[in-house]
Design an enzyme around this catalytic site. Sequence first.
Site, PDB file in Angstrom:
ATOM      1  N   HIS A  17       0.840  -1.204   0.000  1.00 31.86           N
ATOM      2  CA  HIS A  17       0.000   0.000   0.000  1.00 31.86           C
ATOM      3  C   HIS A  17       0.875   1.255   0.000  1.00 31.86           C
ATOM      4  O   HIS A  17       0.621   2.204  -0.753  1.00 31.86           O
ATOM      5  CB  HIS A  17      -0.893   0.056   1.251  1.00 31.86           C
ATOM      6  CG  HIS A  17      -1.945  -0.979   1.338  1.00 31.86           C
ATOM      7  ND1 HIS A  17      -2.127  -1.745   2.476  1.00 31.86           N
ATOM      8  CD2 HIS A  17      -2.892  -1.382   0.466  1.00 31.86           C
ATOM      9  CE1 HIS A  17      -3.145  -2.557   2.291  1.00 31.86           C
ATOM     10  NE2 HIS A  17      -3.628  -2.370   1.070  1.00 31.86           N
ATOM     11  N   LYS A  41     -16.750  -6.591   4.541  1.00 31.58           N
ATOM     12  CA  LYS A  41     -15.779  -6.789   5.624  1.00 31.58           C
ATOM     13  C   LYS A  41     -16.158  -6.020   6.885  1.00 31.58           C
ATOM     14  O   LYS A  41     -15.370  -5.914   7.809  1.00 31.58           O
ATOM     15  CB  LYS A  41     -14.386  -6.337   5.166  1.00 31.58           C
ATOM     16  CG  LYS A  41     -13.841  -7.117   3.998  1.00 31.58           C
ATOM     17  CD  LYS A  41     -12.477  -6.586   3.607  1.00 31.58           C
ATOM     18  CE  LYS A  41     -11.920  -7.312   2.405  1.00 31.58           C
ATOM     19  NZ  LYS A  41     -10.615  -6.772   2.003  1.00 31.58           N
ATOM     20  N   ARG A  92      -2.220  -6.324  -7.758  1.00 29.18           N
ATOM     21  CA  ARG A  92      -1.157  -7.260  -7.399  1.00 29.18           C
ATOM     22  C   ARG A  92      -1.050  -8.390  -8.409  1.00 29.18           C
ATOM     23  O   ARG A  92       0.020  -8.926  -8.624  1.00 29.18           O
ATOM     24  CB  ARG A  92      -1.409  -7.854  -6.012  1.00 29.18           C
ATOM     25  CG  ARG A  92      -1.176  -6.874  -4.898  1.00 29.18           C
ATOM     26  CD  ARG A  92      -1.502  -7.490  -3.582  1.00 29.18           C
ATOM     27  NE  ARG A  92      -2.947  -7.772  -3.594  1.00 29.18           N
ATOM     28  CZ  ARG A  92      -3.573  -8.535  -2.737  1.00 29.18           C
ATOM     29  NH1 ARG A  92      -2.918  -9.128  -1.779  1.00 29.18           N
ATOM     30  NH2 ARG A  92      -4.863  -8.731  -2.813  1.00 29.18           N
ATOM     31  N   SER A 130      -3.064  -7.572   3.304  1.00 30.48           N
ATOM     32  CA  SER A 130      -3.379  -7.372   4.719  1.00 30.48           C
ATOM     33  C   SER A 130      -3.765  -8.695   5.374  1.00 30.48           C
ATOM     34  O   SER A 130      -3.424  -8.946   6.533  1.00 30.48           O
ATOM     35  CB  SER A 130      -4.518  -6.360   4.867  1.00 30.48           C
ATOM     36  OG  SER A 130      -4.110  -5.090   4.427  1.00 30.48           O
TER      37      SER A 130
END
Length: 164
Positions: A17, A41, A92, A130
């Site tokens: 990040h 989430k 990613r 994360s």
Amino acid sequence: MKTAIYPGSFDPITLGHLNIIKRASGCFDKLIVCVMVNSEKRESGLFTPDERVDMIRRVVGKLPNVEVDQSELLVSEYAREKRACALVKGLRAVSDYEYELQMALINHKLNPRLETLLLPSSAKYTYISSSVVKEMAHYGADLSDFVPREIIETVNEKIKSGRK
């Protein structure tokens, strides 16, 4: 003034990040890193939105054109309020592309003045997420290659307090 928003859950912020933040901040007059509440989430976050904002501020404090905020609005509406011209999203893997393309099209439909810039992750951070950081911290692994040094202790303490 060209303003961009880098939205995400940042639970917690990773070196990947931070790499996107540094690169994007060089492209805009102002970059707002915004902790967004992800409806999927909402209940599963390790850190509260306030804690995430605090950690990000500690990490980006030396970047003069980077601000940190949080929002529960749709990102397209938040961008309208902030008069942002772009969203910045990190990729990613190829698997991220399809989802981010769909979101870019939806956000542009909701806010036609909003563009989305997809920045590929630097190769050395491609494998960091994360979720992986939280799993590693749970097992007591060294996090120094995964999260900014300013928050390693915070992440480890949060994981330990959750185990009790």
